[in-house]
Design a protein around this motif. Structure first.
Motif, short mmCIF file in Angstrom:
data_model
loop_
_atom_site.label_atom_id
_atom_site.label_comp_id
_atom_site.label_asym_id
_atom_site.label_seq_id
_atom_site.Cartn_x
_atom_site.Cartn_y
_atom_site.Cartn_z
N VAL A 22 0.50 -1.19 0.06
CA VAL A 22 -0.07 -0.54 -0.11
C VAL A 22 0.53 0.94 -0.52
CG1 VAL A 22 -1.69 1.53 1.53
CG2 VAL A 22 -1.88 -1.37 0.92
N ALA A 23 2.30 1.72 1.11
CA ALA A 23 2.67 2.40 1.55
C ALA A 23 3.81 2.55 1.81
CB ALA A 23 2.17 4.23 1.55
N ARG B 186 -5.25 9.24 -2.14
CA ARG B 186 -5.99 9.58 -1.23
C ARG B 186 -5.44 8.83 0.42
NH1 ARG B 186 -9.47 4.92 -1.48
NH2 ARG B 186 -8.03 3.95 -2.58
N PHE B 187 -4.38 7.96 0.57
CA PHE B 187 -3.79 8.01 1.11
C PHE B 187 -2.57 8.06 1.42
CE2 PHE B 187 -5.41 2.87 0.99
CZ PHE B 187 -6.73 3.59 0.94
N THR B 188 -2.34 8.34 2.92
CA THR B 188 -1.60 9.83 3.10
C THR B 188 -0.41 8.67 4.38
OG1 THR B 188 -1.87 11.08 2.80
CG2 THR B 188 0.49 11.62 4.58
N ILE B 189 0.63 8.39 4.11
CA ILE B 189 1.60 7.47 5.14
C ILE B 189 2.84 8.25 6.44
CG2 ILE B 189 3.41 6.73 3.12
CD1 ILE B 189 3.97 4.23 5.30
N ALA C 129 1.45 2.84 -3.60
CA ALA C 129 0.51 1.74 -4.48
C ALA C 129 -0.13 3.05 -5.64
CB ALA C 129 -0.14 1.15 -4.41
N ASP C 130 -0.33 2.38 -7.38
CA ASP C 130 -1.17 3.39 -7.60
C ASP C 130 -2.64 3.49 -7.10
OD1 ASP C 130 0.24 2.79 -10.66
OD2 ASP C 130 0.92 4.02 -9.17
N SER C 131 -3.20 2.40 -6.78
CA SER C 131 -4.74 2.58 -6.05
C SER C 131 -5.55 3.15 -4.87
CB SER C 131 -5.04 0.55 -6.09
OG SER C 131 -4.10 0.03 -5.15
#
Length: 125
Positions: A47-48, A65-68, A59-61
């Motif tokens: 994922v990240a 939208r996501f932040t680590i 990940a491109d998906s």
């Protein structure tokens, strides 16, 4: 030895947000850390990741939208998940690499030595 404990999962609707946390015991300051997920019937996927100096790869998906992030003072890793989709439904795992101060992103499952028990994220449509 490093132990990782995830929290923050739950049941949400599409478009909602969640923040996952991963509390680490043991030294993780110089280690890359990452988030992976596994949906039913599928293999665990990247994922990240965030390096020891804060460089991130997604990940491109989930990009955009996501932040680590990581808080080294609190020895905690986070994953902010926005605009969630039903296809984000999975058990989310955090992981830490035992080899410190790597200069390149760590995206492969086999590079991670420590894993949490996972937290379930379910996104309804």
């Amino acid at each position: 030895q490093v132990q990782l404990v995830e929290s923050g999962g739950g049941l949400v609707q599409a478009g909602d947000s969640l923040r996952l946390s991963c509390a680490a015991s043991g030294r993780t300051f110089g280690s890359a850390m990452g988030w992976f997920r596994q949906a039913p019937g599928k293999e665990r996927e990247f994922v990240a990741t965030i390096s020891w100096i804060g460089s991130t790869v997604y990940a491109d998906s989930v990009k955009g939208r996501f932040t680590i992030t990581r808080d080294n003072a609190k020895n905690t890793l986070y994953l902010q998940m926005n605009s969630l989709k039903p296809e984000d439904t999975a058990v989310y795992y955090c992981a830490a690499d035992s080899v410190q101060f790597k200069s390149l992103p760590v995206q492969q499952i086999k590079e991670y030595d420590y894993w949490g028990q996972g937290t379930q994220v379910t996104v309804s449509s």
